[in-house]
Design an enzyme around this catalytic site. Structure first.
Site, PDB file in Angstrom:
ATOM      1  N   SER A 116       0.869   3.940   0.287  1.00  0.00           N
ATOM      2  CA  SER A 116       1.460   2.859  -0.617  1.00  0.00           C
ATOM      3  C   SER A 116       2.342   1.745   0.243  1.00  0.00           C
ATOM      4  CB  SER A 116       2.384   3.279  -1.856  1.00  0.00           C
ATOM      5  OG  SER A 116       2.919   2.356  -2.519  1.00  0.00           O
ATOM      6  N   ASP A 146      -6.719   3.002  -8.278  1.00  0.00           N
ATOM      7  CA  ASP A 146      -5.635   2.774  -8.113  1.00  0.00           C
ATOM      8  C   ASP A 146      -5.615   1.087  -8.188  1.00  0.00           C
ATOM      9  OD1 ASP A 146      -2.968   2.222  -7.480  1.00  0.00           O
ATOM     10  OD2 ASP A 146      -3.315   2.093  -5.216  1.00  0.00           O
ATOM     11  N   CYS A 148      -2.301  -0.955  -4.869  1.00  0.00           N
ATOM     12  CA  CYS A 148      -2.543  -1.138  -3.584  1.00  0.00           C
ATOM     13  C   CYS A 148      -4.218  -0.483  -3.387  1.00  0.00           C
ATOM     14  CB  CYS A 148      -1.825  -0.428  -2.678  1.00  0.00           C
ATOM     15  SG  CYS A 148      -0.043  -0.780  -2.573  1.00  0.00           S
ATOM     16  N   HIS A 151      -3.752   6.091  -7.375  1.00  0.00           N
ATOM     17  CA  HIS A 151      -2.655   5.795  -5.972  1.00  0.00           C
ATOM     18  C   HIS A 151      -2.503   7.060  -5.177  1.00  0.00           C
ATOM     19  CE1 HIS A 151       0.050   2.899  -4.090  1.00  0.00           C
ATOM     20  NE2 HIS A 151       0.888   3.954  -4.109  1.00  0.00           N
ATOM     21  N   GLU A 152      -2.075   8.028  -5.934  1.00  0.00           N
ATOM     22  CA  GLU A 152      -1.651   9.340  -5.119  1.00  0.00           C
ATOM     23  C   GLU A 152      -3.116   9.837  -5.171  1.00  0.00           C
ATOM     24  OE1 GLU A 152       1.600  11.551  -6.724  1.00  0.00           O
ATOM     25  OE2 GLU A 152       2.654   9.816  -7.255  1.00  0.00           O
TER      26      GLU A 152
END
Length: 477
Positions: free
Chosen positions: A197, A394, A397, A451-452
């Site tokens: 991130s 995601d 980003c 994202h993670e």
């Protein structure tokens, strides 16, 4: 108003028992111990930097594998500036395993997110309120160091003077110098920086600072320990503002999961991007002045990021999910606020998952609108094995922007890298993504991950981490 828990933590200071050891004749470093409320803290004062480490050994929290050591506590990086860390030895051959730092982004979000939700030694499964061992933890391969920065983030507390990526990197360097002075058994190891991130700014910034300081040590202008930086990994990172905002627009219109804007909206957002937004981004790149850069991020965010993110019911961290999706589960936040857990790990403040003051300090200086590509290019040119990788679900980003950022890195293989097609990446015979490599730079798209990324694809993520830390490009298995 201070909570009862924090007042209780402060009260233990009055009952502390302290024992001192003589300073080291060779270094001037001072070791001592203090016991507070039945918990024994190690104290190490680093003469070279003036920093102080205060930590507990083997709290028994999170990592319960027999014989695997852990340390958790604080580094004092300045007056009333206390940076939280949590270190876990590798489960296998810790005496020879490499070491990697992990930092979450934000700016102002705790690395306990990565520890408990992504790649740490423990995780919360099926709604359990107690963590269990994570078989895909990164400490299956490396000694892992989780750092909460800037001050105010996670368990870090005190006065925050950090307003941008450069200052952040300088304090992390100071932290590493004191850490390796206290734990010299790790200082000669291969070292990696992994992050996500806003870590798209942190990772290159810290790596560039390490390289700069190493060169100064070699030249004799700085005294310290060289850090053997071999790897940089950033997943779903924010690198360059124009690229990132353009990716918001393109990904929203054309991705493999869910379209959230139509063709007409795509055109209007692109016109906004290439109008006043781009003018301000270009002005920021020339001057890097506070007002211009802050204005760029505010206007571009208001014209592009904010309206698109509310254009439909989707989660910015996983476009497949609704806005209020509960995954990854935030169970760890309640766990880290429990008084018994706080006491065992040696924390001296209440846990803050993401710090608004720390975030506002960066945003007030327009740090988000400044490109990190020059620093990232220097890192790649230095020979560090560099991986830009992205979970492809995601939005905030997304992999479109991460691929464009990787293609923009200025190094001898730039033209070849930009022209190269992505190829299948396999994990145990199954295609889990696509990848390309030229020289020491790789880009990897990880399928079906938000994202993670490591939460969604733990096995492939551990494989990717191991290969990069081994100074290799990602290769299929």
């Amino acid at each position: 108003m201070r909570s009862t828990t924090f007042i209780m933590l402060l009260a233990t200071l009055a009952t502390a028992t302290i024992s001192y050891a003589a300073p080291s004749p060779a270094t001037g470093n001072l070791h001592s111990f203090v016991e507070r409320d039945g918990v024994k803290f190690n104290i190490f004062k680093h003469a070279a930097t003036g920093a102080q480490l205060e930590y507990v050994n083997n709290s028994g929290i999170c990592e319960t594998t027999p014989g695997v050591n852990q340390y958790s506590g604080y580094l004092s990086v300045g007056t009333n500036m206390n940076m939280w860390f949590w270190f876990f030895e590798a489960r296998k051959d810790p005496e020879n395993a490499p070491i990697s730092a992990w930092l979450n982004g934000g700016p102002g979000c705790s690395s306990m997110i990565g520890l408990f939700q992504e790649n740490g030694p423990c995780r919360f499964v099926d709604g359990s309120l107690e963590p269990s061992l994570n078989p895909d933890s990164f400490n299956e391969f490396a000694n892992m160091l989780y750092i909460d920065q800037p001050i105010g983030t996670g368990f870090s507390y005190g006065t925050n003077l950090v307003t941008g990526t450069t200052q952040s990197a300088e304090l992390v360097w100071k932290f590493l110098q004191a850490f390796f002075a206290q734990f010299p058994q790790y200082k000669s190891r291969d070292f990696g920086v992994f992050t996500e991130s806003y870590g798209g700014k942190y990772g290159p910034g810290i790596s560039d600072e390490i390289i700069r300081q190493n060169n100064a040590i070699k030249n004799g202008t700085v005294k310290g320990e060289e850090i053997n930086l071999v790897a940089l990994g950033v997943n779903n990172g924010w690198f360059e503002p124009y690229i990132a905002y353009k990716a918001h627009i393109d990904f929203s219109f054309n991705n493999t999961h869910k379209r959230v804007i139509d063709e007409g909206q795509h055109t209007r957002y692109m016109n906004a991007l290439n109008g006043r937004c781009k003018q301000l981004i270009d002005s920021c790149a020339v001057s890097e002045g506070r007002n211009g850069c802050a204005q760029a991020q505010q206007l571009c965010g208001a014209q592009i990021e904010s309206p698109i993110s509310y254009a439909n019911d989707f989660n910015v961290y996983d476009i497949r999910a609704p806005r209020d999706d509960p995954n990854p589960p935030p169970t760890y936040t309640g766990y880290l606020q429990r008084p018994d857990v706080i006491k065992k790990i040696g924390a001296q403040s209440e846990y803050v998952d993401c710090s608004n003051p720390a975030n506002f300090a960066f945003m007030g200086q327009g740090d988000q609108a400044k490109s990190i590509l020059p620093a990232l290019s220097r890192v790649v040119n230095s020979g560090v094995q560099t991986l830009i990788w992205s979970g492809d679900a995601d939005w905030i980003c997304n992999w479109y922007g991460n691929l464009d950022a990787a293609n923009s890195i200025d190094y001898p293989g730039k033209a070849e890298f930009a022209a190269k097609e992505l190829e299948p990446y396999m994990f145990n015979g199954k295609e889990v993504g696509t990848v390309k490599t030229v020289g020491n730079l790789s880009f990897l798209r990880l399928y079906d991950a938000g994202h993670e990324a490591m939460y969604y694809q733990p096995g492939p993520s551990l494989q990717i981490f191991k290969q990069t830390m081994q100074k290799k490009a990602p290769f299929s298995t």
